[in-house]
Write a protein that holds these residues in place. Structure first.
Motif, PDB file in Angstrom:
ATOM      1  N   ALA A 192      33.376  40.857  37.734  1.00 35.53           N
ATOM      2  CA  ALA A 192      34.357  41.324  36.754  1.00 35.53           C
ATOM      3  C   ALA A 192      34.578  40.285  35.661  1.00 35.53           C
ATOM      4  N   ALA A 193      34.379  39.015  36.012  1.00 30.80           N
ATOM      5  CA  ALA A 193      34.612  37.947  35.038  1.00 30.80           C
ATOM      6  C   ALA A 193      33.424  37.744  34.105  1.00 30.80           C
ATOM      7  N   ARG A 194      32.250  38.154  34.538  1.00 26.46           N
ATOM      8  CA  ARG A 194      31.044  37.857  33.768  1.00 26.46           C
ATOM      9  C   ARG A 194      31.093  38.374  32.330  1.00 26.46           C
ATOM     10  N   PRO A 195      31.546  39.613  32.088  1.00 26.54           N
ATOM     11  CA  PRO A 195      31.610  40.064  30.696  1.00 26.54           C
ATOM     12  C   PRO A 195      32.476  39.147  29.843  1.00 26.54           C
ATOM     13  N   TRP A 247      48.968  36.327  27.869  1.00 26.22           N
ATOM     14  CA  TRP A 247      47.779  36.623  28.670  1.00 26.22           C
ATOM     15  C   TRP A 247      47.845  38.103  29.051  1.00 26.22           C
ATOM     16  N   LEU A 248      46.783  38.831  28.767  1.00 24.84           N
ATOM     17  CA  LEU A 248      46.774  40.262  29.061  1.00 24.84           C
ATOM     18  C   LEU A 248      45.867  40.557  30.243  1.00 24.84           C
ATOM     19  N   GLU A 249      46.376  41.315  31.192  1.00 21.70           N
ATOM     20  CA  GLU A 249      45.584  41.659  32.365  1.00 21.70           C
ATOM     21  C   GLU A 249      44.452  42.601  31.947  1.00 21.70           C
ATOM     22  N   VAL A 250      43.221  42.198  32.243  1.00 23.77           N
ATOM     23  CA  VAL A 250      42.100  43.070  31.904  1.00 23.77           C
ATOM     24  C   VAL A 250      41.351  43.567  33.129  1.00 23.77           C
ATOM     25  N   SER A 251      41.651  42.985  34.288  1.00 24.05           N
ATOM     26  CA  SER A 251      41.017  43.494  35.496  1.00 24.05           C
ATOM     27  C   SER A 251      41.867  43.088  36.681  1.00 24.05           C
ATOM     28  N   SER A 252      41.976  43.985  37.627  1.00 26.54           N
ATOM     29  CA  SER A 252      42.733  43.717  38.826  1.00 26.54           C
ATOM     30  C   SER A 252      41.789  44.038  39.965  1.00 26.54           C
ATOM     31  N   ARG A 285      41.878  33.681  32.570  1.00 25.39           N
ATOM     32  CA  ARG A 285      42.264  32.960  33.775  1.00 25.39           C
ATOM     33  C   ARG A 285      42.285  33.917  34.954  1.00 25.39           C
ATOM     34  N   VAL A 286      42.125  33.320  36.132  1.00 28.15           N
ATOM     35  CA  VAL A 286      42.095  34.091  37.371  1.00 28.15           C
ATOM     36  C   VAL A 286      43.394  33.825  38.112  1.00 28.15           C
ATOM     37  N   VAL A 287      44.127  34.876  38.393  1.00 27.20           N
ATOM     38  CA  VAL A 287      45.434  34.734  39.021  1.00 27.20           C
ATOM     39  C   VAL A 287      45.421  35.425  40.380  1.00 27.20           C
ATOM     40  N   ASP A 293      43.882  38.947  39.644  1.00 27.75           N
ATOM     41  CA  ASP A 293      43.905  39.528  38.306  1.00 27.75           C
ATOM     42  C   ASP A 293      43.108  38.634  37.366  1.00 27.75           C
ATOM     43  N   LEU A 294      42.404  39.268  36.454  1.00 32.90           N
ATOM     44  CA  LEU A 294      41.792  38.517  35.359  1.00 32.90           C
ATOM     45  C   LEU A 294      42.621  38.782  34.126  1.00 32.90           C
ATOM     46  N   GLU A 295      43.005  37.708  33.445  1.00 33.31           N
ATOM     47  CA  GLU A 295      43.821  37.851  32.246  1.00 33.31           C
ATOM     48  C   GLU A 295      43.133  37.179  31.072  1.00 33.31           C
ATOM     49  N   VAL A 296      43.063  37.904  29.988  1.00 33.05           N
ATOM     50  CA  VAL A 296      42.454  37.361  28.774  1.00 33.05           C
ATOM     51  C   VAL A 296      43.572  36.851  27.871  1.00 33.05           C
TER      52      VAL A 296
END
Length: 427
Positions: free
Chosen positions: A308-311, A349-354, A320-322, A338-341
């Motif tokens: 999920a982080a690769r893109p 920081w906006l959550e882009v993947s959970s 960041r990874v939370v 969560d991944l936050e951009v």
RNA sequence: GGAGAGGUGCGAGAGUGGCCGAAUCGGACUCACUGCUAAUGAGUUGACUUGGGAGACCGGGUCCGGGGGUUCAAAUCCCCCCCUCUCCGCCA
């Protein structure tokens, strides 16, 4: 749904783990009470049925033997006793319905090493990648909606005219950026995930069994004249795919991805934190889902986080990874990252993947199982996470790419997908 | 949307009220035979749940697309729903 056996066989431990998620012990206790009541009632019903079954086959034997009068007498006797068994069965159904209601309110157990905490504030930032605070001083950063409206690639006003607030209308380069992003993400994951184009409208039963349709989850839109619902996330379709199946051990792990539109009611959520592309009723996303054996769950989870982080890495976006603490974990998850951009224009920081490890919580309700080579049948573990959620990534790209002349420079990896390396709008 | 036919175990497929959790064939697994493979022979092979047992196992209950009903008794009869196939209509 968790296993009721955990409540009966290991109540204290189960209650302790649920308490970490903030579950009231009274509810856990209520579940145990109902589970015990159910077992007791089953014993009564089974005994009653056994009697009736035995009597029925006696009737058959008497008829065959030509002893019609004895058969008739027994038949009348059984007929009179049937009501008792039916009453026991009704009571059993009532207890089971109560148990089901109560169990549906119990969340999944958190993994033991999930950090302790009550709320968002106790979440743990595991790592921050590509974020340099100095980079954001010394110049003005604009929110994406301002940049995009100026370039004419986002039209909030007309989106509202068509559909209301929290809908987006993308135009020209903005639309192409969305399309390019999804193709980019699908290509990036193509070697490890099978691409699926599912129906975007699913039965209530399917969505209910993924846990996205409860009294407490009213996110999904329903079609007025049918028991059909719009996908709130591709996860529903991808996890629902194998409902009711017993897979072969050799089939696992299954790794799927789907680019879908997602619809969410987001009831009562409109406000300043929803402006632009931050939160929408309708958005587009590439979802990743895995079904695997229990012993592979942790490893598949960490691989999924990396996927999920690769893109974000390839696009050069700071993220960041939370790790969510016990009290902030999603209902059905045992572990969530969560991944936050970072959004310099919004300053947040906006959550882009959970990414969720759901263990057997969904597969128990959906009856998604597999047969071990040795013969035993078990529930699969399910995992899900966004492979790329377009609106917020779209926003981050627009904000990060802003140049002094108002154009937006795209990450190099995207240029081929979008067809241009700079968004210039119409001017 | 209309008319008709169907949905049974891992697969094919029989079963129209009791002796059916279910014939038969195929698949898979185990054992025997074999230098290996193949072939052959014998056997095993559904899920869920509940009780007993340390366990191997043993007993009960439920499940023949899903839900209701009739009956002492339902895969079998009746009703509703879902799905598949054929024909007709419509259509990107």
């Amino acid at each position: 749904m968790i296993d009721t056996r955990l409540l009966l066989d290991d109540f204290d431990e189960t209650a302790r783990r649920l308490a970490r998620k903030g579950v009231d012990i009274a509810l856990v206790d209520e579940c145990r009470r109902l589970a015990e009541a159910r077992r007791a009632q089953i014993r009564l019903v089974d005994a009653g049925r056994q009697e009736m079954n035995a009597g029925s086959s006696d009737v058959g034997a008497l008829m065959r033997a030509g002893r019609k009068e004895e058969a008739d007498a027994l038949r009348l006797d059984l007929s009179a006793r049937r009501a008792n068994v039916e009453a026991l069965e009704r009571e059993l159904r009532r207890v089971e319905a109560d148990l089901d209601d109560a169990m549906a309110r119990l969340p999944n157990l958190p993994a033991d090493d999930v950090p302790e905490g009550r709320s968002e504030d106790d979440n743990v930032i595991l790592r921050t990648v590509g974020y340099d605070p100095d980079r954001y001083g010394g110049r003005e950063w604009l929110p994406h909606w301002e940049i995009a409206e100026r370039l004419g690639i986002l039209d909030a006003e007309r989106a509202a005219k068509l559909s209301g607030t929290m809908f987006a209308l993308l135009k020209g380069d903005g639309a192409r950026l969305l399309r390019g992003l999804t193709a980019f993400a699908l290509d990036l994951h193509r070697d490890s995930y099978e691409e699926i184009v599912p129906p975007h409208v699913v039965r209530g039963e399917v969505i209910a069994k993924t846990g996205h349709l409860t009294k407490f989850d009213t996110q999904a839109y329903r079609l007025r004249d049918d028991d059909l619902w719009l996908l709130p996330t591709g996860e529903v379709a991808l996890v629902g795919l194998h409902q009711g199946e017993i897979l072969a051990e050799a089939d696992l792990p299954l790794r799927y991805m789907a680019y879908t539109t997602c619809w969410r009611r987001e009831a009562g959520a409109a406000g300043k934190e929803t402006r632009g592309m931050q939160r929408l009723h309708e958005f587009h996303k590439v979802e990743l889902v895995k079904l695997c054996k229990p012993e592979d769950g942790e490893a598949e989870f960490h691989a999924l986080v990396a996927d999920a982080a690769r893109p974000l890495e390839v696009l050069g976006l700071p993220y960041r990874v939370v790790e969510l603490c016990s009290g902030d974990l999603t209902f059905s998850a045992s572990r969530v990252y969560d991944l936050e951009v970072y959004s310099p224009g919004v300053g947040r920081w906006l959550e882009v993947s959970s990414i969720s490890l759901v263990t057997d919580f969904q597969s128990r309700r959906g009856q998604i199982r597999f047969r071990r080579d040795g013969g035993g049948v078990e529930f699969v573990y399910a995992l899900n996470g966004s492979g790329l959620a377009t609106p917020r990534v779209w926003a981050a790209i627009v904000e990060h790419g802003l140049t002094a002349d108002g154009t937006v420079v795209l990450p190099p990896a995207l240029a081929a997908y979008v067809g241009v390396d700079t968004l210039r709008g119409r001017a």
